[in-house]
Design a protein around this motif. Structure first.
Motif, PDB file in Angstrom:
ATOM      1  N   ARG A  88      -9.655  -0.185   8.282  1.00 34.30           N
ATOM      2  CA  ARG A  88     -10.879   0.326   8.907  1.00 34.30           C
ATOM      3  C   ARG A  88     -12.115  -0.112   8.132  1.00 34.30           C
ATOM      4  O   ARG A  88     -13.131  -0.500   8.724  1.00 34.30           O
ATOM      5  CB  ARG A  88     -10.819   1.859   8.996  1.00 34.30           C
ATOM      6  CG  ARG A  88     -12.045   2.498   9.629  1.00 34.30           C
ATOM      7  CD  ARG A  88     -11.967   4.010   9.577  1.00 34.30           C
ATOM      8  NE  ARG A  88     -12.000   4.520   8.210  1.00 34.30           N
ATOM      9  CZ  ARG A  88     -13.112   4.684   7.496  1.00 34.30           C
ATOM     10  NH1 ARG A  88     -14.297   4.389   8.028  1.00 34.30           N
ATOM     11  NH2 ARG A  88     -13.052   5.152   6.275  1.00 34.30           N
ATOM     12  N   CYS A  89     -12.005  -0.071   6.814  1.00 34.94           N
ATOM     13  CA  CYS A  89     -13.144  -0.487   5.989  1.00 34.94           C
ATOM     14  C   CYS A  89     -13.348  -1.992   6.037  1.00 34.94           C
ATOM     15  O   CYS A  89     -14.470  -2.484   6.185  1.00 34.94           O
ATOM     16  CB  CYS A  89     -12.931  -0.032   4.540  1.00 34.94           C
ATOM     17  SG  CYS A  89     -12.935   1.761   4.312  1.00 34.94           S
ATOM     18  N   ARG A 134      -3.028  -6.314  12.421  1.00 31.46           N
ATOM     19  CA  ARG A 134      -2.389  -5.067  12.028  1.00 31.46           C
ATOM     20  C   ARG A 134      -0.892  -5.263  11.828  1.00 31.46           C
ATOM     21  O   ARG A 134      -0.278  -6.073  12.509  1.00 31.46           O
ATOM     22  CB  ARG A 134      -2.662  -3.974  13.065  1.00 31.46           C
ATOM     23  CG  ARG A 134      -4.101  -3.467  13.003  1.00 31.46           C
ATOM     24  CD  ARG A 134      -4.414  -2.441  14.065  1.00 31.46           C
ATOM     25  NE  ARG A 134      -5.671  -1.758  13.772  1.00 31.46           N
ATOM     26  CZ  ARG A 134      -6.868  -2.292  13.948  1.00 31.46           C
ATOM     27  NH1 ARG A 134      -6.987  -3.506  14.462  1.00 31.46           N
ATOM     28  NH2 ARG A 134      -7.950  -1.612  13.638  1.00 31.46           N
ATOM     29  N   CYS A 192       0.823  -1.207   0.000  1.00 29.66           N
ATOM     30  CA  CYS A 192       0.000   0.000   0.000  1.00 29.66           C
ATOM     31  C   CYS A 192       0.859   1.260   0.000  1.00 29.66           C
ATOM     32  O   CYS A 192       0.522   2.263  -0.652  1.00 29.66           O
ATOM     33  CB  CYS A 192      -0.944  -0.003   1.204  1.00 29.66           C
ATOM     34  SG  CYS A 192      -2.308  -1.181   1.042  1.00 29.66           S
ATOM     35  N   ASP A 240      -3.746   4.376   1.560  1.00 28.62           N
ATOM     36  CA  ASP A 240      -3.748   4.447   3.022  1.00 28.62           C
ATOM     37  C   ASP A 240      -4.188   3.088   3.581  1.00 28.62           C
ATOM     38  O   ASP A 240      -5.383   2.780   3.643  1.00 28.62           O
ATOM     39  CB  ASP A 240      -4.708   5.546   3.491  1.00 28.62           C
ATOM     40  CG  ASP A 240      -4.667   5.759   5.000  1.00 28.62           C
ATOM     41  OD1 ASP A 240      -4.131   4.884   5.721  1.00 28.62           O
ATOM     42  OD2 ASP A 240      -5.187   6.784   5.464  1.00 28.62           O
ATOM     43  N   THR A 266      -5.286  10.300  12.139  1.00 32.90           N
ATOM     44  CA  THR A 266      -5.081  10.387  10.699  1.00 32.90           C
ATOM     45  C   THR A 266      -4.461  11.742  10.333  1.00 32.90           C
ATOM     46  O   THR A 266      -4.939  12.785  10.747  1.00 32.90           O
ATOM     47  CB  THR A 266      -6.407  10.206   9.948  1.00 32.90           C
ATOM     48  OG1 THR A 266      -6.963   8.948  10.300  1.00 32.90           O
ATOM     49  CG2 THR A 266      -6.191  10.265   8.438  1.00 32.90           C
ATOM     50  N   THR A 318     -15.169  -3.853   8.976  1.00 36.31           N
ATOM     51  CA  THR A 318     -16.620  -3.741   9.141  1.00 36.31           C
ATOM     52  C   THR A 318     -17.344  -4.964   8.596  1.00 36.31           C
ATOM     53  O   THR A 318     -18.541  -5.120   8.850  1.00 36.31           O
ATOM     54  CB  THR A 318     -17.158  -2.492   8.419  1.00 36.31           C
ATOM     55  OG1 THR A 318     -16.916  -2.602   7.001  1.00 36.31           O
ATOM     56  CG2 THR A 318     -16.505  -1.232   8.949  1.00 36.31           C
ATOM     57  N   ARG A 322       2.787   7.147   8.542  1.00 33.92           N
ATOM     58  CA  ARG A 322       2.463   5.822   9.022  1.00 33.92           C
ATOM     59  C   ARG A 322       3.185   4.756   8.201  1.00 33.92           C
ATOM     60  O   ARG A 322       3.524   4.970   7.042  1.00 33.92           O
ATOM     61  CB  ARG A 322       0.956   5.577   8.960  1.00 33.92           C
ATOM     62  CG  ARG A 322       0.160   6.348  10.000  1.00 33.92           C
ATOM     63  CD  ARG A 322      -1.318   6.114   9.810  1.00 33.92           C
ATOM     64  NE  ARG A 322      -2.115   6.581  10.939  1.00 33.92           N
ATOM     65  CZ  ARG A 322      -3.427   6.438  11.026  1.00 33.92           C
ATOM     66  NH1 ARG A 322      -4.094   5.850  10.043  1.00 33.92           N
ATOM     67  NH2 ARG A 322      -4.071   6.864  12.072  1.00 33.92           N
ATOM     68  N   TRP A 372      -4.263   1.965   6.583  1.00 35.31           N
ATOM     69  CA  TRP A 372      -5.027   2.003   7.819  1.00 35.31           C
ATOM     70  C   TRP A 372      -6.496   2.300   7.542  1.00 35.31           C
ATOM     71  O   TRP A 372      -7.372   1.824   8.263  1.00 35.31           O
ATOM     72  CB  TRP A 372      -4.400   3.030   8.764  1.00 35.31           C
ATOM     73  CG  TRP A 372      -2.953   2.706   8.959  1.00 35.31           C
ATOM     74  CD1 TRP A 372      -1.889   3.247   8.292  1.00 35.31           C
ATOM     75  CD2 TRP A 372      -2.408   1.696   9.805  1.00 35.31           C
ATOM     76  NE1 TRP A 372      -0.732   2.653   8.697  1.00 35.31           N
ATOM     77  CE2 TRP A 372      -1.002   1.706   9.624  1.00 35.31           C
ATOM     78  CE3 TRP A 372      -2.965   0.804  10.719  1.00 35.31           C
ATOM     79  CZ2 TRP A 372      -0.163   0.843  10.316  1.00 35.31           C
ATOM     80  CZ3 TRP A 372      -2.128  -0.054  11.416  1.00 35.31           C
ATOM     81  CH2 TRP A 372      -0.752  -0.027  11.206  1.00 35.31           C
ATOM     82  N   ASP A 373      -6.761   3.051   6.470  1.00 31.44           N
ATOM     83  CA  ASP A 373      -8.155   3.256   6.073  1.00 31.44           C
ATOM     84  C   ASP A 373      -8.712   1.987   5.432  1.00 31.44           C
ATOM     85  O   ASP A 373      -9.893   1.663   5.611  1.00 31.44           O
ATOM     86  CB  ASP A 373      -8.252   4.427   5.086  1.00 31.44           C
ATOM     87  CG  ASP A 373      -9.693   4.868   4.868  1.00 31.44           C
ATOM     88  OD1 ASP A 373     -10.368   5.186   5.877  1.00 31.44           O
ATOM     89  OD2 ASP A 373     -10.159   4.868   3.722  1.00 31.44           O
ATOM     90  N   VAL A 374      -7.842   1.261   4.717  1.00 32.56           N
ATOM     91  CA  VAL A 374      -8.252  -0.019   4.145  1.00 32.56           C
ATOM     92  C   VAL A 374      -8.664  -0.985   5.253  1.00 32.56           C
ATOM     93  O   VAL A 374      -9.703  -1.649   5.168  1.00 32.56           O
ATOM     94  CB  VAL A 374      -7.109  -0.630   3.301  1.00 32.56           C
ATOM     95  CG1 VAL A 374      -7.443  -2.062   2.881  1.00 32.56           C
ATOM     96  CG2 VAL A 374      -6.828   0.236   2.077  1.00 32.56           C
TER      97      VAL A 374
END
Length: 415
Positions: free
Chosen positions: A235-236, A248, A223, A229, A409, A239, A414, A231-233
């Protein structure tokens, strides 16, 4: 109170067991042949004076006298089995514990192995040592079982009492004897078919963790290369209510539960025909992460007109997990050593580590975290202890690399 239980080895495996047994009202003896080592200190760090007094008042005591082992009904071997230079588990500690116990072993005693070991260790390695040294027969004269440790240092939710205990005995009677013991200190006992199944369940649990972390570490590098990003991946993705468990990435994988490839069956002198190739690959991927962190550090410094040589670098959190003092296999050690080799001037901060050394040389400890971050050319967050104000740290630091994705963020670079 006479001892009913002997815990052989008071490190990161033995101490939690001793605490749980003592709390359950079981007379517990902690044995270690080294009188200086026979002090209560485990993966969560040394016990406080209050905790030691509470343990002693409840009947717990330590000893270096092997004669006391002949007076207990249950003996649990919690000897360390570190990885050797060949990446194979060193079973020397188990062998020494077995020989010491065997010379005092009485009929009807229950012997349990909690140490990390290969499938087959209880039957093919431990059993012969106990039988030869005692003249007794396992499964007939004494009970023998395996129950791999599941202690998770620093975990405030899953403690000894509410973590199910897997047990595999040499015979059904051995399993029931071990289950009767653990039933006094845990809420749930899970019976395996035998010792090999119990040992292999630990193998699966440990390798599962390392393989999934390796996947995330590869995703982190991928990535970053394509400008996504991660960390956004994550987060999604997390769910999704089925078929996905969140892991992680990080600067490396530390801890006592090292990945095990059964092709290292050194005590049996043979290898299985189908080694665990995914485990080998996971070790390779995770082993590269400290070097990747170094690469990111050098790149960030270069982008800001600085070189790693002569740079002032602050390392935050040098333990292998947040909020504990255990440094077992922490990637901070390799990262710090390699930064020093590049000529960087290191300082560190960790609320749980008052002194830190690399290659027998002390690393200066920052007294004031914010002042140190403001003075450093680069601050590297390796372990996000809860005591760290990451928002405030991001404001103070000249340049911050977050290897754990813990900062807000946009507040830091990161991994």
């Amino acid at each position: 109170m006479p001892a009913d239980l002997a815990v052989i080895g008071l490190g990161h495996l033995g101490l939690p067991l001793a605490q749980a047994a003592t709390a359950a009202g079981i007379g517990t003896l902690g044995y270690d042949p080294d009188p200086h080592a026979a002090t209560p200190s485990g993966a969560d760090g040394p016990l406080s004076a209050t905790e030691i007094r509470r343990l002693l008042a409840a009947g717990f005591r330590t000893t270096a006298d092997p004669a006391t082992l002949g007076k207990v009904r249950t003996a649990v071997i919690c000897a360390p089995t570190p990885l050797g230079t060949d990446r194979a588990l060193d079973l020397t500690g188990i062998a020494e514990a077995a020989r010491t116990l065997a010379a005092r072993l009485r009929p009807h005693t229950t012997v349990i192995l909690e140490s990390a070991a290969y499938p087959g260790t209880t039957e093919d390695f431990l059993r012969p040592l106990l039988e030869e040294g005692s003249g007794l027969t396992a499964g007939r004269d004494f009970h023998l079982a395996c129950s791999p440790s599941r202690h998770d240092p620093g975990n405030r939710i899953h403690r000894y009492r509410n973590t199910p205990k897997v047990i595999g005995g040499l015979t059904p009677a051995c399993t029931e004897a071990a289950a009767a013991f653990y039933g006094r200190i845990t809420d749930k006992v899970v019976r395996a078919r035998g010792p090999r199944e119990a040992e292999t369940s630990k193998l699966l649990e440990t390798n599962y963790r390392h393989v999934n972390i390796a996947l995330m570490n590869e995703m982190a590098v991928f990535c970053h290369d394509i400008g996504v990003d991660l960390w956004d991946v994550i987060r999604c993705a997390e769910t999704k209510p089925f078929g996905f468990q969140t892991f992680r990435p990080g600067p490396g994988v530390g801890g006592h539960a090292t990945p095990i490839d059964p092709h290292h069956l050194s005590h049996k002198g043979r290898s299985p025909s189908h080694p665990l190739r995914m485990v080998e690959l996971a070790q390779e991927v995770n082993g590269r992460m400290p070097g990747y962190v170094i690469q990111r550090c050098a790149t960030l410094l270069n982008e800001h007109g600085k070189s790693a040589r002569g740079a002032r670098i602050l390392l935050l959190g040098v333990t292998y997990k947040p909020d504990i003092g255990d440094q077992a296999a922490s990637p901070a050690r390799e990262i710090g050593s390699r930064l020093r080799e590049l000529g960087a001037h290191l300082t560190y901060h960790d609320p749980y580590v008052p002194q830190w050394r690399l290659l027998d040389r002390p690393v200066p400890r920052a007294d004031s975290l914010y002042e140190a971050a403001a003075a450093a050319d680069l601050t590297v967050l390796l372990q996000p202890h809860r005591t760290y104000d990451l928002q405030g740290l991001a404001v103070k630091a000249q340049l911050l690399l977050d290897t754990r994705g813990a900062t807000p963020t946009g507040a830091a670079h990161r991994l």
